[in-house]
Scaffold this active site. Structure first.
Site, PDB file in Angstrom:
ATOM      1  N   SER A 214       1.443  -1.277   0.199  1.00 45.18           N
ATOM      2  CA  SER A 214      -0.007  -0.020   0.401  1.00 45.18           C
ATOM      3  C   SER A 214       0.781   0.960   0.243  1.00 45.18           C
ATOM      4  O   SER A 214       1.949   1.196   0.708  1.00 45.18           O
ATOM      5  CB  SER A 214      -0.850   0.258   0.919  1.00 45.18           C
ATOM      6  OG  SER A 214      -0.307  -0.492   2.157  1.00 45.18           O
ATOM      7  N   GLY A 216      -0.947   4.530   0.528  1.00 46.43           N
ATOM      8  CA  GLY A 216      -1.163   6.309   0.191  1.00 46.43           C
ATOM      9  C   GLY A 216      -2.039   6.457  -0.800  1.00 46.43           C
ATOM     10  O   GLY A 216      -2.972   5.429  -1.235  1.00 46.43           O
ATOM     11  N   GLY A 219      -2.769   4.873  -3.675  1.00 47.15           N
ATOM     12  CA  GLY A 219      -3.000   3.405  -4.072  1.00 47.15           C
ATOM     13  C   GLY A 219      -2.105   2.347  -3.850  1.00 47.15           C
ATOM     14  O   GLY A 219      -1.479   2.379  -2.777  1.00 47.15           O
ATOM     15  N   GLY A 249      -5.496   0.835   5.574  1.00 45.72           N
ATOM     16  CA  GLY A 249      -4.799  -0.698   5.384  1.00 45.72           C
ATOM     17  C   GLY A 249      -5.880  -1.913   5.434  1.00 45.72           C
ATOM     18  O   GLY A 249      -5.394  -2.262   5.115  1.00 45.72           O
ATOM     19  N   ASP A 250      -6.467  -1.514   6.746  1.00 39.65           N
ATOM     20  CA  ASP A 250      -7.425  -3.363   7.129  1.00 39.65           C
ATOM     21  C   ASP A 250      -8.618  -3.223   5.914  1.00 39.65           C
ATOM     22  O   ASP A 250      -8.595  -5.122   5.712  1.00 39.65           O
ATOM     23  CB  ASP A 250      -8.186  -2.645   8.721  1.00 39.65           C
ATOM     24  CG  ASP A 250      -6.698  -2.476   9.499  1.00 39.65           C
ATOM     25  OD1 ASP A 250      -5.477  -2.679   9.685  1.00 39.65           O
ATOM     26  OD2 ASP A 250      -7.286  -1.494  10.085  1.00 39.65           O
TER      27      ASP A 250
END
Lengths: 318, 318
Positions: A214, A216, A219, A249-250
């Site tokens: 990831s 941020g 993308g 992120g989750d």
């Protein structure tokens, strides 16, 4: 079925005050108390999408009791193991200029606690299921604990997504995790390789099936091998999203676990399951940024991004 | 017997970090979790002095359950009433340059909750006992609630010490509290009178028996009437004490309640009971400054100050 492991869950308490001034006393408003920790957030996103995930991990004390109650109220199944010490609280103080976070370390757990957790996971999982292992581990965790869970799952033909950092991330790669989901900073720190694609490649070489990084606002980038050839997939949100990045992120892990779980072909590996669904990963992650609480997402944003995000595939040059 | 009322108790959580930086994430160590709120602190000081006080008030949620457990472990009797919302947490973040405090407002209580509390107090108290009412009141508290407890106690020949602020302080004076224990700032704010002795006199004129004003490092000043003549007593610590001032006022209240309760002469009023014991008030208060946690006190400091503090009496000029 998707099972999420949160070894170090947290009671997330959010305060609101006008301005946090070190050294002073503040009257604060309580914005919320929610069940938190990365795997719990993944489960909350999945539940909101109509799935029926199960959460496991360790809970103790009055904070642990409150998390059980909050999960019951949210209709999320859980099979946490009781531990002696109280589950940690994470305090977030939101003021007019931003958020200040206070993270407790979490209670001590033992090797025996981890063996009990492995037994619970083994009892709950069947071939084709997805195991998500997310977040930090509490004090006392044996170095091999997460890798051992990964190996057990691989042996049971369960697909495994791991979202963690440091030596645990490397050990999960060695153990053959289907998907690893570090962010760029975690990936660089664990591998000591600066270039994100090369660093992801290092985790593939160790034994991971696919590495989704990831980035941020930019993308995600995924790196995996197709018939021996290293491939790179990228997906970026079509608009700039500003909000609360905690939990993005989750949400990405929730989308990855859904993609893994919905591919029922016997030859469906991590690459063929997840790479074509990276637009979903970006959309759900962006929708989480637009929700004030980690574990929630904004439905209109999700739908809008899902329709407008593309996945690009390129060959890696190595 | 001494009964302490804490309408808005708190679970006091103390964190340690190197430097609190607004807008950033911090890993914090947990220094302690203790049962707090002013009346609870008073009871802890009394228990350490060998007394057997009883705590009452309102408790709810998992934080309330933890406070019950902490009091049980400390051997302090309690008869708290259950309320719907969770008892507040007070977070104190100690870093290298000082302490930052985050005070939650506390759960909503109703007029019916206060009537139940008044019933509990009436059941537990006998003539000659001492009632201590300390601290803030939670949201939903009727304006007359504290004054009504004071009136009931006076009627039962129970002696009452009130440590509160604002309109509640004035109402407690009107209701005839035996002793009021504001600090100088609270006293000035409630009476709108700048001179501390004149402000204390205003509370006596309203109906209080004795007003003991805590002045921080300068000790205490008490104002009361003896046979119609206004008298002033002062006591100051013989040495400069630097430490944690939180809980010093509660230790002062503990000493006051002991002085009130130990005077068993039928004509023993607040002035004759407490004024000669002001050196004890200063000593216990100073010993609390030397203890890191509110509700504790440093025994050697207490003994040293007790032997070396004098009470001075003067006539007030009015």
């Amino acid at each position: 079925m998707i099972l999420t492991v949160t070894a170090n869950p947290a009671l997330d308490v959010t305060y609101r005050t006008t301005a946090l001034r070190p050294g002073e006393s503040h009257r604060v408003g309580i914005v919320g108390r929610s069940a938190g920790g990365k795997g719990v957030n993944v489960a909350r996103v999945l539940r909101a999408l109509g799935e029926d995930p199960v959460c496991v991990g360790f809970l103790g004390g009055s904070t642990g009791a409150e998390i059980r109650e909050l999960l019951d109220r949210a209709g999320i199944r859980h099979e946490f193991l009781p531990v002696q010490g109280p589950t940690r609280t994470t305090v977030t103080v939101v003021d007019d200029s931003g958020a200040t976070v206070l993270n407790e370390p979490g209670p001590q757990v033992s090797a025996a606690d981890w063996r009990s957790l492995a037994d619970v996971v083994a009892t709950l999982m069947s071939p084709g299921d997805v195991l998500v292992i997310s977040g930090s581990t509490p004090p006392g965790t044996p170095p091999d604990a997460v890798a051992s869970l990964v190996r057990d799952a691989v042996e049971m033909d369960v697909r495994v997504v791991v979202d963690t950092s440091g030596p645990t991330l490397l050990a999960a790669a060695d153990a053959g995790a289907d998907v690893l989901k570090p962010n760029a900073e975690e990936l660089r720190a664990a591998t000591q390789v600066t270039d994100v694609r090369a660093a992801a490649g290092a985790l593939l070489d160790r034994g991971a099936g696919l590495v989704v990084v990831s980035l941020g606002e930019a993308g995600v980038v995924a790196v995996g091998d197709v018939e021996g050839v290293r491939q790179i997939w990228t997906a970026a949100p079509p608009e700039v999203l500003t909000g609360n990045p905690t939990g993005a992120g989750d949400a990405a892990v929730a989308a990855i676990s859904l993609a893994l779980g919905s591919n029922h072909r016997p030859d469906g590996d991590a690459v063929s399951s997840v790479a074509p669904r990276l637009h979903d990963v970006v959309a759900l992650s962006g929708a989480a940024v637009m929700a004030p609480v980690a574990g929630d997402f904004d439905v209109p944003t999700y739908q809008r991004l899902l329709a407008r995000t593309d996945v690009k595939e390129t060959h890696a040059t190595r």
